[in-house]
Design a protein around this motif. Structure first.
Motif, mmCIF file in Angstrom:
data_model
loop_
_atom_site.group_PDB
_atom_site.id
_atom_site.type_symbol
_atom_site.label_atom_id
_atom_site.label_comp_id
_atom_site.label_asym_id
_atom_site.label_seq_id
_atom_site.Cartn_x
_atom_site.Cartn_y
_atom_site.Cartn_z
ATOM 1 N N CYS A 99 -4.700 -2.733 3.561
ATOM 2 C CA CYS A 99 -4.957 -2.553 1.965
ATOM 3 C C CYS A 99 -4.074 -2.804 1.018
ATOM 4 O O CYS A 99 -4.471 -3.514 -0.240
ATOM 5 N N ARG A 124 -5.527 -1.520 8.488
ATOM 6 C CA ARG A 124 -6.512 -1.049 7.956
ATOM 7 C C ARG A 124 -6.115 -2.299 6.764
ATOM 8 O O ARG A 124 -6.921 -2.496 5.853
ATOM 9 N N CYS A 128 0.912 -1.403 -0.121
ATOM 10 C CA CYS A 128 0.267 0.037 -0.216
ATOM 11 C C CYS A 128 0.977 1.053 -0.348
ATOM 12 O O CYS A 128 2.002 0.684 0.364
ATOM 13 N N CYS A 185 0.322 8.195 3.330
ATOM 14 C CA CYS A 185 -1.153 7.846 3.802
ATOM 15 C C CYS A 185 -2.162 8.487 4.835
ATOM 16 O O CYS A 185 -0.835 8.224 5.910
ATOM 17 N N CYS A 241 -0.671 -0.316 7.725
ATOM 18 C CA CYS A 241 -1.095 0.196 9.072
ATOM 19 C C CYS A 241 -2.240 -1.097 9.597
ATOM 20 O O CYS A 241 -2.575 -2.158 8.289
HETATM 21 S S1 SF4 Z 1 -3.367 0.197 5.490
HETATM 22 FE FE1 SF4 Z 1 -4.515 1.204 4.063
HETATM 23 S S2 SF4 Z 1 -5.207 2.888 5.321
HETATM 24 FE FE2 SF4 Z 1 -2.657 1.049 6.498
HETATM 25 S S3 SF4 Z 1 -1.140 2.325 5.402
HETATM 26 FE FE3 SF4 Z 1 -1.827 1.690 3.910
HETATM 27 S S4 SF4 Z 1 -3.060 2.331 2.841
HETATM 28 FE FE4 SF4 Z 1 -3.131 3.501 4.228
#
Ligand code: SF4
Ligand SMILES: Cc1cc2nc3c(=O)[nH]c(=O)nc-3n(C[C@H](O)[C@H](O)[C@H](O)COP(=O)(O)OP(=O)(O)OC[C@H]3O[C@@H](n4cnc5c(N)ncnc54)[C@H](O)[C@@H]3O)c2cc1C
Length: 840
Positions: free
Chosen positions: A683, A681, A639, A645, A679
């Motif tokens: 992605c 999340r 990501c 981000c 992170c």
């Molecule tokens: S996983 Fe998604 S939210 Fe987390 S840093 Fe990467 S792009 Fe950003």
């Protein structure tokens, strides 16, 4: 005194008849001499399809090797062709000048490939034009394999069982195949039009082109075939033609010797020729009550009757009810009886799901099953065969014939099946024979299969064979050690195999076979697995032998369903640049790449590239390969992470690039995909990768292993949380090396991790409980240092013909081409017909 039994022909019918005679004590009654014009012992012709596809080695298809003849006191005269039968003097003459007297003669000369009348197919001396072959014998199969390796485009004439098997086999050699079928649907002998249409869907999905209603009238080429011309004038360029347009009984011998011959040698119910009570005919050369059979099941019945007759009983053959249960080009097909209703009151129940390639139909008359067809789903076939053969009562709700409805199964369980139920049609093995093999001491499924030959034909009966063996052996059932072999051709599990390879310093696949395979015999199915293992073990010393690789690895590109390739340049961590994009765009334009697509692994895929363009394209790209093919480390998805981000906790992009740089191209038992997310999340979908990395609070990184999101879906297990990106590289590398050294061939991490156990893996790669971490790291480092860009080969082919030019008129590609403006069902896409590269 013993009588002289002479058998002309040494094929499947001849072999089976003699076996049945021996079983009935015939060795005491006869001196047996067999003549075969092929220079081999008796082999299973059905398995030639598997030899062609490389799934089976020639040596594995012999039914009776030479020692069998010796042990049973049989004189085998091969290769000797019998040219004349003198039934008045009772002798047969051979083409070696021999004359052999007989008291009883069995003619089992089988059939030959039928070559339909086509201009140019024969040379003036009567032989076939170079590059045109039948598909009948070991010699034919060897020649097809040899030519398939040299050529690019094959045409198979005939869309029946044999043609489709030939097409599938040819395809496994990387040849583009087109099947020409004169009838309106495939396998028209066994299937109705709807069943044939379903089979067509499945065959085309394999990437085999099929033309129906295509009657071939001529072949072109002076010394070697260059194409086939159809009745409507269409010319199909090709450099190999396999003719599988049917068979004709070998009756020349009988005709010239004065026997009654129609479509075959005419025999009565005792299998004796109608002209001479001492001369019998059996198998595909025989015509009984007007029928000539082209499958083995009826031939086994004939062989049993003939053997009983010759050894003194008055058995009679009344013809066979032909049922077929086969795997055709990998698709399950079964048919029995009639394929379409014949009377107004025939019940016709049909289920069709063409998109899935499933079709089932049954025809019922007077509450009896008189016909059934199954394509793509043969779960109910065991019951249907029973109902057809024995007239079993049928369920009130007819749909129960096609599906299990959750009600009490109409299908008889294994213990209810009568002993004489034919389980393996290809080799004529009954349930009783399987049970006897178990009682005689075979306690594993492979042992029963070896001893009875059940399951060794098309393979479609294997699950029923397994059930019967399990039932018959009960608690005595054993597991075959071969299940634990790393590759089938070498009887060693992976650790022992690796030890032997290390101790004996074996650097090439052929050296491994010579040293470790029984009798030093090479096994085609083992080569790819061994290549991978040797590369893992000997990053520097490995000796590359190119037949050990799959087509993708040979040309460093991914072969697609239409025979073209896709080119995927490397984009480490999914990061690219203006220069790289411009180069890719220029190359795509120059080579008129029909489709450019972003992959799920964050790279650019140039699809529809013919093989001959690969080296030039790679030279123009001047980029490393992204390893979109092969069993190796492939890609790291990332990501944007902390660089851009708002939520980013770690620089996922930089770490992804570093990981891909370190592990690029390394060999592994299955493909390895990675991801790094900035992170939780997630992605980059790190939790469903073979190795996934996630940045968490405090600058730390979680490492997950064993995730998958393909045909198999599994959330990865958290292996460890580390403090630095450097530790991510070390632990990932150590796990990867442990996986490379311990996984079975083709075992992906999603299977490997649960098999070994997360705790055990954690002990080894994190806690170093076994003290092997340093060695794993060192061996990984050695591999990393041994990396060579294989695309150097793109500029200098490693073997002549590696990127051999395809014929100029191959129609490319067959997958639909879209541009960005095409929506589902939309109008804006560039169609196949408008693509300048394609033929209409
Ligand atoms: S996983 Fe998604 S939210 Fe987390 S840093 Fe990467 S792009 Fe950003
Ligand atoms: C590739 C392939 C796949 C097949 N798949 C299936 C399948 O899945 N299921 C199925 O049921 N059937 C299948 N068959 C058909 C099956 O193999 C035949 O039905 C069976 O082999 C016929 O046995 P046969 O003994 O009559 O003839 P063959 O096995 O052909 O044997 C006849 C032998 O006699 C020799 N001969 C001929 N003339 C003379 C002479 N004058 N002197 C000496 N020898 C002579 C021939 O060269 C040959 O070796 C397949 C066939 C092929 C080629």
């Amino acid at each position: 005194m013993k009588r002289r039994l002479v058998v002309v022909g040494n094929g499947m019918a001849a072999g089976r008849t003699v076996e049945e005679i021996l079983e009935r004590g015939g060795a005491d009654q006869f001196d047996i001499t067999m003549f075969g014009d092929e220079p081999y012992g008796n082999y299973n012709r059905i398995m030639l399809s598997h030899v062609l596809s490389g799934e089976e080695d020639e040596s594995g298809i012999f039914l009776n090797d030479l020692s069998w003849y010796e042990e049973n006191g049989i004189t085998l005269r091969a290769p000797v062709r019998i040219t004349r039968i003198d039934r008045f003097a009772k002798v047969v003459d051979g083409d070696d000048g021999s004359s052999t007297p007989y008291d009883v003669l069995v003619v089992a000369t089988g059939s030959r490939s039928f070559i339909p009348p086509m201009e140019g197919v024969f040379r003036p001396d009567g032989s076939l034009l170079d590059g045109v072959l039948g598909f009948r014998s070991i010699d034919d199969t060897r020649e097809i394999v040899r030519l398939a390796r040299l050529h690019e485009k094959a045409v198979v004439i005939g869309g029946g069982l044999l043609g489709l098997e030939a097409a599938r086999g040819l395809q496994s050699h990387g040849v583009h195949v087109e099947v020409l079928h004169a009838a309106g649907h495939l396998m028209n002998q066994q299937l109705d039009a709807a069943g044939g249409a379903c089979l067509l869907t499945s065959v085309e999905a394999l990437g085999i082109d099929v033309r129906l209603n295509a009657r071939s009238t001529a072949v072109t080429g002076d010394d070697h075939v260059t194409g086939v011309i159809l009745k409507d004038g269409t010319e199909i360029p090709c450099d190999l033609v396999v003719v599988a347009a049917g068979i004709r009984a070998n009756t020349d011998l009988a005709v010239t010797s004065g026997f009654s011959v129609e479509r075959g040698i005419v025999v009565d119910d005792s299998m004796a020729t109608v002209d001479d009570p001492d001369v019998f005919a059996v198998g595909e050369c025989a015509q009984h009550r007007g029928e000539v059979y082209g499958l083995v099941a009826p031939i086994w019945e004939q062989a049993r009757v003939l053997a009983s007759r010759l050894t003194g009983s008055d058995a009679e053959y009344h013809g066979s009810r032909v049922t077929t249960k086969l795997k055709v080009a990998g698709v399950d097909v079964a048919s029995m009886g009639i394929t379409a209703p014949e009377r107004d009151d025939d019940e016709f129940v049909v289920f069709s799901e063409p998109r899935r390639g499933v079709y089932k139909s049954v025809i019922i008359r007077d509450d009896r099953l008189i016909g059934a067809t199954c394509v793509g789903d043969v779960k109910k076939v065991a019951f249907l065969l029973q109902a057809f053969d024995r007239g079993l009562p049928l369920p009130e709700e007819r749909v129960g014939l096609l599906f299990d409805l959750g009600t009490a199964a109409a299908e008889p369980s294994v213990d209810e099946l009568p002993d004489d139920t034919q389980v393996c049609n290809c080799n004529g093995v009954s349930k009783g024979a399987l049970v006897k093999a178990v009682a005689d001491g075979c306690k594993t499924v492979p042992a029963v299969m070896d001893c009875t030959r059940a399951g060794k034909g098309c393979g479609s009966c294997k699950s029923l064979v397994t059930k019967i063996v399990e039932w018959a052996a009960g608690d005595d059932m054993r597991v075959d050690p071969a299940e634990h072999y790393y590759v089938p051709g070498i009887p060693l599990a992976k650790p022992e195999l690796m030890t032997a390879i290390t101790e004996q310093r074996l650097y090439s696949v052929s050296a491994v076979f010579a040293a470790l395979a029984p009798g030093g015999t090479e096994d085609a199915k083992s080569k790819m697995g061994l290549t991978s293992l040797l590369r893992t073990m000997w990053p520097q010393e490995f000796v590359d032998e190119r037949d050990g690789r799959f087509i993708n690895d040979r040309v460093h590109a991914n072969i697609q369903r239409d025979g073209t390739f896709s080119v995927v340049p490397q984009m480490k961590g999914g990061v690219t640049s203006v220069e790289q994009l411009r180069t890719i765009a220029d190359v795509a334009e120059k080579y008129r790449v029909p489709m450019i697509k972003l992959t799920g692994g964050q790279r650019i895929d140039l699809l529809g590239v013919p093989k001959e363009d690969l080296p030039k394209m790679w030279a123009d790209l001047d980029m490393p390969s992204g390893y979109a093919y092969g069993k190796s480390f492939r890609t790291v998805k990332t990501c944007v992470g902390s660089d851009f981000c708002r939520f980013g906790l770690g620089d996922s992009t930089a770490l992804g690039v570093a990981i891909e740089t370190r592990f690029q191209g390394i060999e592994s038992p299955g493909k390895v995909k990675m991801a790094v997310s900035g992170c939780p999340r997630n992605c980059a979908e790190s939790l469903v990768k073979d190795i996934g990395v996630v940045a968490v609070e405090g600058g730390r990184w979680e490492i997950y292993i064993g995730g998958a999101a393909g045909a198999h879906i599994r959330k990865g297990d958290l292996l460890v949380t580390v403090d630095t990106p450097e530790e991510v590289l070390t632990i990932s590398g150590r796990f990867l090396q442990y996986y490379r050294e311990n996984a079975k061939w083709l075992e992906r991490t999603y299977a490997f991790v649960p098999r070994i156990g997360l705790e055990r893996i954690r002990d080894v790669v994190v806690a170093d409980s076994d003290g092997m971490a340093a060695d794993l790291d060192a061996r990984m480092q050695q591999t990393v240092e041994g990396y060579r860009d294989p695309w150097k080969e793109g500029r200098e082919p490693a073997v002549p013909g590696q990127f051999r030019t395809a014929l100029p008129l191959i129609s490319l590609p067959q997958v639909p081409v879209r541009d960005g403006s095409t929506a589902l069902g939309g109008r804006a896409g560039r169609s196949v017909a408008t693509d300048p590269r394609r033929l209409p």
